[in-house]
Design an enzyme around this catalytic site. Structure first.
Site, PDB file in Angstrom:
ATOM      1  N   HIS A  38       7.426 -26.537   0.924  1.00  0.00           N
ATOM      2  CA  HIS A  38       6.743 -27.658   0.283  1.00  0.00           C
ATOM      3  C   HIS A  38       5.625 -27.188  -0.637  1.00  0.00           C
ATOM      4  O   HIS A  38       4.782 -27.979  -1.044  1.00  0.00           O
ATOM      5  CB  HIS A  38       6.217 -28.608   1.359  1.00  0.00           C
ATOM      6  CG  HIS A  38       7.333 -29.104   2.230  1.00  0.00           C
ATOM      7  ND1 HIS A  38       8.074 -30.213   1.928  1.00  0.00           N
ATOM      8  CD2 HIS A  38       7.875 -28.568   3.355  1.00  0.00           C
ATOM      9  CE1 HIS A  38       9.011 -30.376   2.851  1.00  0.00           C
ATOM     10  NE2 HIS A  38       8.920 -29.384   3.722  1.00  0.00           N
ATOM     11  N   LYS A  78     -13.129   1.866  -1.798  1.00  0.00           N
ATOM     12  CA  LYS A  78     -14.017   2.176  -0.661  1.00  0.00           C
ATOM     13  C   LYS A  78     -15.198   3.017  -1.137  1.00  0.00           C
ATOM     14  O   LYS A  78     -16.348   2.780  -0.771  1.00  0.00           O
ATOM     15  CB  LYS A  78     -13.250   2.968   0.411  1.00  0.00           C
ATOM     16  CG  LYS A  78     -12.411   2.113   1.339  1.00  0.00           C
ATOM     17  CD  LYS A  78     -11.886   2.948   2.509  1.00  0.00           C
ATOM     18  CE  LYS A  78     -11.067   2.139   3.458  1.00  0.00           C
ATOM     19  NZ  LYS A  78     -10.574   2.874   4.622  1.00  0.00           N
ATOM     20  N   GLU A  98       0.821  -1.208   0.000  1.00  0.00           N
ATOM     21  CA  GLU A  98       0.000   0.000   0.000  1.00  0.00           C
ATOM     22  C   GLU A  98       0.859   1.264   0.000  1.00  0.00           C
ATOM     23  O   GLU A  98       0.448   2.306  -0.485  1.00  0.00           O
ATOM     24  CB  GLU A  98      -0.918  -0.034   1.236  1.00  0.00           C
ATOM     25  CG  GLU A  98      -2.283   0.560   0.974  1.00  0.00           C
ATOM     26  CD  GLU A  98      -3.251   0.286   2.097  1.00  0.00           C
ATOM     27  OE1 GLU A  98      -3.810  -0.829   2.133  1.00  0.00           O
ATOM     28  OE2 GLU A  98      -3.441   1.162   2.956  1.00  0.00           O
TER      29      GLU A  98
HETATM   30  O1  PA5 Z   1      -3.315   1.648   5.674  1.00  0.00           O
HETATM   31  C1  PA5 Z   1      -4.409   2.117   5.409  1.00  0.00           C
HETATM   32  O2  PA5 Z   1      -4.596   3.331   5.329  1.00  0.00           O
HETATM   33  C2  PA5 Z   1      -5.603   1.215   5.171  1.00  0.00           C
HETATM   34  O3  PA5 Z   1      -5.234  -0.128   5.118  1.00  0.00           O
HETATM   35  C3  PA5 Z   1      -6.607   1.377   6.279  1.00  0.00           C
HETATM   36  O4  PA5 Z   1      -5.984   1.082   7.508  1.00  0.00           O
HETATM   37  C4  PA5 Z   1      -7.827   0.478   6.095  1.00  0.00           C
HETATM   38  O5  PA5 Z   1      -8.422   0.729   4.852  1.00  0.00           O
HETATM   39  C5  PA5 Z   1      -8.837   0.725   7.197  1.00  0.00           C
HETATM   40  O6  PA5 Z   1      -9.164   2.091   7.245  1.00  0.00           O
HETATM   41  P1  PA5 Z   1      -9.815   2.737   8.522  1.00  0.00           P
HETATM   42  O7  PA5 Z   1      -8.851   2.609   9.650  1.00  0.00           O
HETATM   43  O8  PA5 Z   1     -10.086   4.149   8.141  1.00  0.00           O
HETATM   44  O9  PA5 Z   1     -11.056   1.967   8.791  1.00  0.00           O
END
Ligand code: PA5
Length: 465
Positions: A323, A436, A294
């Site tokens: 494996h 989202k 990410e």
């Molecule tokens: O790293 C990130 O920004 C995302 O993985 C969020 O943590 C994830 O989408 C969850 O978002 P939120 O904490 O706003 O619910």
């Protein structure tokens, strides 16, 4: 300290085509790395830089509030249930799985020293969720809803189901069984917490979800199950001090960042495998995958050029995946760099009994499982070298809170430096936000009507709901 061994990425070990001339590269990038580390440290307190994660280990106030709350609820609950996704969940689960004795939730209360079981609801699979809710005695369950944005559809849906069931079972008292961890200013969860009067912890500004494990997002669950958060923060601080060194020759996060960057951009290694030789570290590999994917998978660089950067992270577990995946790693496309994560000392030394004297397995008798595990890791490494596949080894002296603080912080700094080398923003996630928003549209959230119509057109042949 945690150590990095990069011998097996050198061209003298795996050849010119796949290996790096490390000394030369470290020298070429000496000034760039110096500048990146100096910038990280001088910008970390500036608002808008998204570098507050670098200060989390020093946040005495949060640490104090977390400990105070954990002490207050000690012995009150049998279960802690974490509702959250991605950065709001993975780090907590990774550290709990690493530091709690394996099969924690199966241990008796006495074996758990009266600390609660802990469950992470990291999905919205209806069958999984329903089964879990049928197991948990909600009167004895503390629910921690974690969402930084305070609006992620999956987490809010989980919360709504839980709230409804708890209210029916516990009436007004249910509020004492809910804690929220969210942004202090924005989001629906913040509004609801104020209305409902939940105990609330805040995620500081300028901390992206995947860098938030050392805020209350992780520290609170750790404390609730008795993990020593002072030792974790000591590990972070010691690693932070070591990684302030701007000389790449003495900075393991910078070394691994540059190695990954060059392996990707010069040698076509598009995949970064995280392979712990420890079941307890399996979720650390998941957490790393999110952090790497990410943070570094970006369409645009900081000058708005289309770059489509990033390596695909893959989790593999030693010995389990020897494996299943190693055949591909050795003989498939040479497009990976493998990170071995090795533990020097396990809590247990498990001997293999000498029970078969004259059979083909007698060579195992009298040795330890620990020795076998090490031999397996070393043979995998040797075969990767034979096939000229680059690999590095990160060694952890022992799985303790102190070293988990060091390890996770090291990976965060490594990711930040790699992002700077790619010249991308490592802290945004437009690709995640995009899906989202599509979910909000498909589920009929007010304000997303146009997007919903557009989507229905786009997906007309494939939509199944
Ligand atoms: O790293 C990130 O920004 C995302 O993985 C969020 O943590 C994830 O989408 C969850 O978002 P939120 O904490 O706003 O619910």
């Amino acid at each position: 300290m945690i150590e990095l061994n990069y011998r097996n990425v050198k061209s003298e070990i795996i050849g010119e085509e796949n290996g790096l001339n490390i000394e030369e590269e470290f020298n070429n990038y000496k000034d760039t790395i110096h500048q990146i580390i100096a910038d990280l440290n001088s910008n970390k307190d500036k608002p808008g830089q998204n570098l507050q994660w670098m200060n989390l280990g020093y946040n005495e106030e949060t640490i104090w509030y977390v400990k105070e709350y954990a002490a207050m609820v000690e012995n009150r609950f049998d279960n802690v249930l974490i509702l959250g996704l991605g950065g709001s969940e993975l780090g907590g689960q990774a550290v709990c799985e690493a530091l709690l004795p394996p099969y924690w939730n199966f241990l008796s209360k006495e074996q758990r020293n009266n600390y609660p079981r802990i469950f992470f609801l990291d999905n919205i699979d209806p069958d999984q969720m329903n089964s879990l809710l049928n197991i948990l005695d909600l009167k004895k369950t503390l629910v921690n809803v974690i969402t930084k944005s305070g609006s992620t559809a999956e987490v809010m849906a989980q919360y709504m189901i839980l709230k409804d069931r708890m209210e029916k079972e516990l009436c007004d008292d249910y509020r004492k069984n809910v804690i929220a961890t969210t942004d202090k200013n924005v989001g629906i969860l913040k509004q609801l917490s104020d209305q409902e009067g939940y105990k609330t912890f805040f995620i500081p500004d300028d901390v992206a979800g995947r860098f938030s494990v050392f805020s209350a997002v992780g520290l609170l669950p750790f404390s609730l199950v008795g993990i020593n958060i002072d030792e974790i923060t000591q590990g972070i601080k010691d690693m932070d001090l070591a990684l302030k060194n701007t000389d790449i020759n003495y900075n393991i996060a910078a070394q691994n960042a540059l190695i990954h960057y060059l392996m990707n951009t010069k040698k076509g290694k598009n995949i970064s495998v995280m392979m712990p030789y420890s079941s307890r570290l399996r979720y650390i590999a998941d957490w790393y995958c999110q952090l790497w994917a990410e943070s570094l998978g970006k369409q645009k660089d900081k000058n708005n050029n289309t770059v489509n950067t990033g390596q695909t992270p893959i989790k593999a577990i030693g010995v389990t995946d020897q494996h299943s995946q190693i055949q591909l790693y050795n003989e498939g496309p040479n497009d990976k760099i493998i990170n071995f994560l090795r533990v020097k000392e396990f809590d247990t030394n498990l001997e293999i009994p000498n029970i078969f004297e004259y059979t083909g397995i007698s060579y195992l008798g009298g040795k330890t499982i620990n020795k076998l595990l090490n031999a397996e890791a070393e043979s995998t490494m040797a075969s990767l070298i034979d096939y000229k596949r680059p690999n590095v080894t990160i060694s952890i002296p022992k799985i303790t809170p102190y070293y988990m603080g060091q390890l996770l912080y090291m990976f965060e700094v490594q990711t930040a430096i790699t992002g700077a080398l790619y010249n991308i923003d490592a802290y945004d996630q437009p690709g995640v936000e995009q899906s989202k928003n599509y979910t909000y549209a498909l589920m009929g959230r007010v304000g997303y009507e146009d997007s919903a119509n557009e989507l229905k057109q786009k997906l007309s042949d494939t939509i199944i709901i």
